[in-house]
Design a protein around this motif. Structure first.
Motif, PDB file in Angstrom:
ATOM      1  N   MET A   1       7.871  -0.625  72.088  1.00 16.19           N
ATOM      2  CA  MET A   1       8.194  -0.137  70.759  1.00 16.19           C
ATOM      3  C   MET A   1       9.705  -0.194  70.576  1.00 16.19           C
ATOM      4  SD  MET A   1       6.952   3.436  69.080  1.00 16.19           S
ATOM      5  CE  MET A   1       5.248   3.009  68.931  1.00 16.19           C
ATOM      6  N   ILE A   2      10.161  -0.826  69.526  1.00 16.97           N
ATOM      7  CA  ILE A   2      11.585  -1.090  69.320  1.00 16.97           C
ATOM      8  C   ILE A   2      12.415   0.193  69.208  1.00 16.97           C
ATOM      9  CG2 ILE A   2      11.542  -1.275  66.808  1.00 16.97           C
ATOM     10  CD1 ILE A   2      13.388  -3.731  67.168  1.00 16.97           C
ATOM     11  N   GLN A   3      11.844   1.279  68.681  1.00 17.63           N
ATOM     12  CA  GLN A   3      12.613   2.507  68.521  1.00 17.63           C
ATOM     13  C   GLN A   3      13.046   3.083  69.858  1.00 17.63           C
ATOM     14  OE1 GLN A   3       9.533   1.815  67.472  1.00 17.63           O
ATOM     15  NE2 GLN A   3       8.868   3.258  65.943  1.00 17.63           N
ATOM     16  N   LYS A   4      12.312   2.791  70.911  1.00 13.76           N
ATOM     17  CA  LYS A   4      12.625   3.338  72.228  1.00 13.76           C
ATOM     18  C   LYS A   4      13.269   2.285  73.115  1.00 13.76           C
ATOM     19  CE  LYS A   4       9.062   6.845  72.046  1.00 13.76           C
ATOM     20  NZ  LYS A   4       7.978   7.499  72.744  1.00 13.76           N
ATOM     21  N   ALA A   5      13.926   1.322  72.522  1.00 12.57           N
ATOM     22  CA  ALA A   5      14.553   0.236  73.277  1.00 12.57           C
ATOM     23  C   ALA A   5      15.509   0.771  74.327  1.00 12.57           C
ATOM     24  CB  ALA A   5      15.284  -0.708  72.322  1.00 12.57           C
ATOM     25  N   GLY A   6      16.190   1.846  74.026  1.00  7.53           N
ATOM     26  CA  GLY A   6      17.156   2.417  74.966  1.00  7.53           C
ATOM     27  C   GLY A   6      16.533   2.914  76.253  1.00  7.53           C
ATOM     28  N   ASP A   8      14.108   1.446  77.937  1.00 10.51           N
ATOM     29  CA  ASP A   8      14.034   0.262  78.795  1.00 10.51           C
ATOM     30  C   ASP A   8      15.421  -0.152  79.271  1.00 10.51           C
ATOM     31  OD1 ASP A   8      11.267   0.084  78.562  1.00 10.51           O
ATOM     32  OD2 ASP A   8      11.360  -1.294  76.864  1.00 10.51           O
ATOM     33  N   THR A   9      16.385  -0.146  78.364  1.00  8.33           N
ATOM     34  CA  THR A   9      17.753  -0.526  78.720  1.00  8.33           C
ATOM     35  C   THR A   9      18.304   0.412  79.782  1.00  8.33           C
ATOM     36  OG1 THR A   9      18.130  -1.447  76.525  1.00  8.33           O
ATOM     37  CG2 THR A   9      20.085  -0.875  77.802  1.00  8.33           C
ATOM     38  N   ASP A  10      18.089   1.705  79.618  1.00 11.47           N
ATOM     39  CA  ASP A  10      18.558   2.707  80.581  1.00 11.47           C
ATOM     40  C   ASP A  10      17.969   2.432  81.966  1.00 11.47           C
ATOM     41  OD1 ASP A  10      20.017   4.929  81.320  1.00 11.47           O
ATOM     42  OD2 ASP A  10      18.708   6.369  80.347  1.00 11.47           O
ATOM     43  N   LYS A  11      16.669   2.191  82.021  1.00 11.67           N
ATOM     44  CA  LYS A  11      15.994   1.928  83.301  1.00 11.67           C
ATOM     45  C   LYS A  11      16.502   0.625  83.919  1.00 11.67           C
ATOM     46  CE  LYS A  11      11.421   1.329  85.388  1.00 11.67           C
ATOM     47  NZ  LYS A  11      11.933   0.405  86.358  1.00 11.67           N
ATOM     48  N   GLN A  12      16.636  -0.424  83.122  1.00 16.91           N
ATOM     49  CA  GLN A  12      17.102  -1.708  83.653  1.00 16.91           C
ATOM     50  C   GLN A  12      18.521  -1.600  84.213  1.00 16.91           C
ATOM     51  OE1 GLN A  12      16.523  -4.293  80.305  1.00 16.91           O
ATOM     52  NE2 GLN A  12      14.310  -4.391  80.606  1.00 16.91           N
ATOM     53  N   LEU A  13      19.393  -0.897  83.513  1.00 20.59           N
ATOM     54  CA  LEU A  13      20.761  -0.738  84.008  1.00 20.59           C
ATOM     55  C   LEU A  13      20.804   0.073  85.291  1.00 20.59           C
ATOM     56  CD1 LEU A  13      22.641  -0.192  80.632  1.00 20.59           C
ATOM     57  CD2 LEU A  13      22.823  -2.186  82.158  1.00 20.59           C
ATOM     58  N   ALA A  14      20.018   1.148  85.350  1.00 18.85           N
ATOM     59  CA  ALA A  14      19.974   1.968  86.566  1.00 18.85           C
ATOM     60  C   ALA A  14      19.439   1.150  87.739  1.00 18.85           C
ATOM     61  CB  ALA A  14      19.111   3.210  86.330  1.00 18.85           C
ATOM     62  N   ASP A  15      18.382   0.367  87.495  1.00 21.27           N
ATOM     63  CA  ASP A  15      17.818  -0.478  88.556  1.00 21.27           C
ATOM     64  C   ASP A  15      18.833  -1.522  89.016  1.00 21.27           C
ATOM     65  OD1 ASP A  15      15.430   0.921  88.408  1.00 21.27           O
ATOM     66  OD2 ASP A  15      14.356  -0.653  87.313  1.00 21.27           O
ATOM     67  N   ALA A  55      22.074   4.389  75.754  1.00 22.24           N
ATOM     68  CA  ALA A  55      21.843   3.952  77.141  1.00 22.24           C
ATOM     69  C   ALA A  55      23.097   3.301  77.709  1.00 22.24           C
ATOM     70  CB  ALA A  55      20.663   2.991  77.201  1.00 22.24           C
ATOM     71  N   ILE A  56      23.729   2.442  76.932  1.00 19.79           N
ATOM     72  CA  ILE A  56      24.965   1.784  77.374  1.00 19.79           C
ATOM     73  C   ILE A  56      26.024   2.848  77.651  1.00 19.79           C
ATOM     74  CG2 ILE A  56      26.849   0.254  76.656  1.00 19.79           C
ATOM     75  CD1 ILE A  56      24.247  -1.288  77.241  1.00 19.79           C
ATOM     76  N   LEU A  64      30.664  -3.179  81.034  1.00 18.30           N
ATOM     77  CA  LEU A  64      31.959  -3.489  80.415  1.00 18.30           C
ATOM     78  C   LEU A  64      31.865  -3.554  78.905  1.00 18.30           C
ATOM     79  CD1 LEU A  64      33.201  -6.289  82.822  1.00 18.30           C
ATOM     80  CD2 LEU A  64      34.071  -3.958  82.628  1.00 18.30           C
ATOM     81  N   THR A  65      30.804  -4.183  78.407  1.00 20.51           N
ATOM     82  CA  THR A  65      30.637  -4.352  76.968  1.00 20.51           C
ATOM     83  C   THR A  65      29.183  -4.639  76.653  1.00 20.51           C
ATOM     84  OG1 THR A  65      31.504  -5.489  75.003  1.00 20.51           O
ATOM     85  CG2 THR A  65      31.071  -6.848  76.939  1.00 20.51           C
ATOM     86  N   SER A  66      28.819  -4.451  75.404  1.00 18.80           N
ATOM     87  CA  SER A  66      27.474  -4.834  74.955  1.00 18.80           C
ATOM     88  C   SER A  66      27.595  -5.399  73.549  1.00 18.80           C
ATOM     89  CB  SER A  66      26.527  -3.638  74.969  1.00 18.80           C
ATOM     90  OG  SER A  66      26.889  -2.720  73.970  1.00 18.80           O
TER      91      SER A  66
END
Length: 148
Positions: A1-6, A8-15, A55-56, A64-66
């Motif tokens: 779901m696009i509203q909760k994109a963060g 997934d981003t949070d988990k991917q960055l932590a991983d 999340a960033i 560094l940037t997004s």
């Protein structure tokens, strides 16, 4: 779901950060997020983009940037049916799409020092303060089943 994109981003960055540290505990490697896809222009994407920005922000020592995909997009000139520009333009007009305004609000309220913030429930929150400790900025989005 696009509203909760963060989420997934949070988990991917932590991983990713965990893997980098496993490879080399002393690494100073950082990442740059060069494209955030959306495929939509509405409020859902704006709220999804807001959660990505949070999340960033939570990983600001590692990122560094997004950048969202297609900051600028000529109106009706995309030939791949994947419109996702933040700012659309024609030869005589320029206008921002909803995710542009998520970006604009966070940029206008940017403060340099992240503050630890914890919440319970379905809120996505980040907080930051000014160096002189006189200003505090809070970015908050409430998750629901059908939107943020």
């Amino acid at each position: 779901m696009i509203q909760k994109a963060g989420l997934d981003t949070d988990k991917q960055l932590a991983d990713m950060q965990r893997m980098f540290k496993q490879w080399d505990p002393a690494t100073k490697m950082k990442v740059a997020v060069f494209e955030e896809n959306g495929s939509k222009h509405g409020i859902q994407r704006a709220l999804g983009h807001a959660t990505n920005l949070n999340a960033i922000r939570r990983h600001n020592e590692f990122v560094l940037t997004s950048s969202p995909a297609n900051a600028l997009q000529p109106y009706l000139q995309n030939d791949n049916d994947w419109d996702q520009g933040q700012i659309f333009f024609t030869s005589g007009r320029v206008w921002g799409m909803p995710p542009f305004y998520s970006q604009k609000m966070q940029a206008e309220n940017y403060l340099p020092l992240r503050v630890l913030s914890k919440v319970e429930g379905s809120l996505d929150v980040t907080a930051a303060r000014s160096e002189d400790e006189k200003d505090l900025s809070i970015a908050c989005c409430k998750y629901r089943r059908r939107g943020c």
